[in-house]
Design a protein around this motif. Sequence first.
Motif, PDB file in Angstrom:
ATOM      1  N   HIS A 122       1.031  -1.591  -0.052  1.00  7.75           N
ATOM      2  CA  HIS A 122      -0.411  -0.357   0.216  1.00  7.75           C
ATOM      3  C   HIS A 122       0.360   1.188   0.170  1.00  7.75           C
ATOM      4  N   SER A 123       2.378   1.519   0.055  1.00 11.82           N
ATOM      5  CA  SER A 123       2.930   2.119   0.613  1.00 11.82           C
ATOM      6  C   SER A 123       3.112   2.906  -0.711  1.00 11.82           C
ATOM      7  N   HIS A 124       3.338   1.919  -1.911  1.00 12.22           N
ATOM      8  CA  HIS A 124       4.116   1.834  -3.414  1.00 12.22           C
ATOM      9  C   HIS A 124       1.965   1.976  -3.787  1.00 12.22           C
ATOM     10  N   GLN A 125       2.047   2.997  -4.712  1.00 16.07           N
ATOM     11  CA  GLN A 125       0.675   3.227  -5.064  1.00 16.07           C
ATOM     12  C   GLN A 125       0.972   3.456  -5.979  1.00 16.07           C
ATOM     13  N   LYS A 126       2.183   2.958  -7.038  1.00 19.56           N
ATOM     14  CA  LYS A 126       2.178   2.278  -8.361  1.00 19.56           C
ATOM     15  C   LYS A 126       1.544   0.867  -8.321  1.00 19.56           C
ATOM     16  N   LYS A 127       0.812   0.675  -9.997  1.00 21.37           N
ATOM     17  CA  LYS A 127       0.356  -0.711 -10.235  1.00 21.37           C
ATOM     18  C   LYS A 127       1.585  -1.593 -10.794  1.00 21.37           C
ATOM     19  N   VAL A 128       1.838  -1.735  -9.878  1.00 24.58           N
ATOM     20  CA  VAL A 128       2.791  -3.426  -9.562  1.00 24.58           C
ATOM     21  C   VAL A 128       2.469  -4.366  -9.640  1.00 24.58           C
ATOM     22  N   SER A 129       2.923  -5.345 -10.146  1.00 22.34           N
ATOM     23  CA  SER A 129       2.811  -6.901  -9.966  1.00 22.34           C
ATOM     24  C   SER A 129       2.393  -6.714  -8.714  1.00 22.34           C
ATOM     25  N   ASP A 130       1.710  -7.981  -8.297  1.00 27.60           N
ATOM     26  CA  ASP A 130       1.682  -8.421  -6.945  1.00 27.60           C
ATOM     27  C   ASP A 130       4.089  -9.418  -6.853  1.00 27.60           C
ATOM     28  N   ARG A 131       3.692 -10.701  -8.109  1.00 33.16           N
ATOM     29  CA  ARG A 131       4.990 -10.806  -8.045  1.00 33.16           C
ATOM     30  C   ARG A 131       6.604 -10.195  -7.825  1.00 33.16           C
ATOM     31  N   ALA A 132       6.252  -8.287  -8.531  1.00 36.09           N
ATOM     32  CA  ALA A 132       7.540  -7.813  -8.297  1.00 36.09           C
ATOM     33  C   ALA A 132       7.233  -6.926  -7.061  1.00 36.09           C
ATOM     34  N   MET A 133       5.772  -6.593  -6.322  1.00 34.77           N
ATOM     35  CA  MET A 133       5.677  -6.118  -5.070  1.00 34.77           C
ATOM     36  C   MET A 133       6.744  -7.253  -4.299  1.00 34.77           C
ATOM     37  N   LEU A 134       6.411  -8.526  -3.911  1.00 34.06           N
ATOM     38  CA  LEU A 134       7.240  -9.790  -3.270  1.00 34.06           C
ATOM     39  C   LEU A 134       7.783  -9.901  -3.210  1.00 34.06           C
ATOM     40  N   SER A 135       9.059  -9.546  -4.198  1.00 31.73           N
ATOM     41  CA  SER A 135      11.150  -9.992  -4.705  1.00 31.73           C
ATOM     42  C   SER A 135      11.268  -8.348  -4.170  1.00 31.73           C
ATOM     43  N   ARG A 136      11.030  -7.589  -3.892  1.00 30.03           N
ATOM     44  CA  ARG A 136      10.974  -5.951  -3.516  1.00 30.03           C
ATOM     45  C   ARG A 136      11.121  -6.626  -2.305  1.00 30.03           C
ATOM     46  N   PHE A 137       9.860  -6.515  -1.797  1.00 31.53           N
ATOM     47  CA  PHE A 137       9.584  -6.653  -0.125  1.00 31.53           C
ATOM     48  C   PHE A 137      11.014  -8.206  -0.152  1.00 31.53           C
ATOM     49  N   MET A 138      11.093  -8.848  -0.968  1.00 31.67           N
ATOM     50  CA  MET A 138      11.922 -10.228   0.080  1.00 31.67           C
ATOM     51  C   MET A 138      13.532  -9.497   0.304  1.00 31.67           C
ATOM     52  N   GLN A 139      14.091  -8.986  -1.218  1.00 35.24           N
ATOM     53  CA  GLN A 139      15.095  -8.448  -0.878  1.00 35.24           C
ATOM     54  C   GLN A 139      15.342  -7.261   0.614  1.00 35.24           C
ATOM     55  N   ALA A 140      14.167  -6.309   0.388  1.00 33.73           N
ATOM     56  CA  ALA A 140      14.526  -5.057   1.235  1.00 33.73           C
ATOM     57  C   ALA A 140      14.708  -6.210   3.278  1.00 33.73           C
ATOM     58  N   THR A 141      13.797  -7.115   2.682  1.00 28.13           N
ATOM     59  CA  THR A 141      14.263  -7.896   4.400  1.00 28.13           C
ATOM     60  C   THR A 141      14.943  -8.787   4.215  1.00 28.13           C
ATOM     61  N   SER A 142      16.083  -9.047   3.576  1.00 24.84           N
ATOM     62  CA  SER A 142      16.991  -9.897   3.523  1.00 24.84           C
ATOM     63  C   SER A 142      18.039  -8.782   4.138  1.00 24.84           C
ATOM     64  N   GLU A 143      18.229  -7.533   3.547  1.00 23.77           N
ATOM     65  CA  GLU A 143      19.108  -6.279   3.505  1.00 23.77           C
ATOM     66  C   GLU A 143      18.742  -6.140   5.422  1.00 23.77           C
TER      67      GLU A 143
END
Length: 143
Positions: A122-143
């Motif tokens: 919800h913090s990203h208001q762009k229409k991005v696919s769930d897969r892309a958001m999931l990969s960004r989320f996973m990458q950010a949490t791994s950092e």
Amino acid sequence: RRQRQLFSVAHESKSRLDPLRHSVGRFFEQYCREHVAPLNSLPMHEVVLFNKRTELSRLLEADPHAAVMRALKQPSLYLKGSAAHTADVMDETMEDIGILHQLFAEQGRNVNLFDWFRAFCHSHQKKVSDRAMLSRFMQATSE
């Protein structure tokens, strides 16, 4: 016990050179007091002598936890070219790890991973696919 005996014998035995040794020691002590000035009395002694211990220890002792927390809360202080963000404002231009940290700080001690992911989406208001958001989320949490 043997060590104490040797120590006491060494102090009791007086050498005939003891008076000479004491006089040479007194001579050097007197010479240094008369001819060598204390460093803090010399002009511009601040260049080579730093006598503010608390300030020096504050500058030299690293506090990595505080630096990491400050960087996560205010990434614009560390990242060049990023827009100025306050600690309370969150927008799309922030780094993903900064957004995750801010969401984590808002949740408290325990965070439901799915709720954390949904808040990140919800913090990203762009229409991005769930897969892309999931990969960004996973990458950010791994950092």
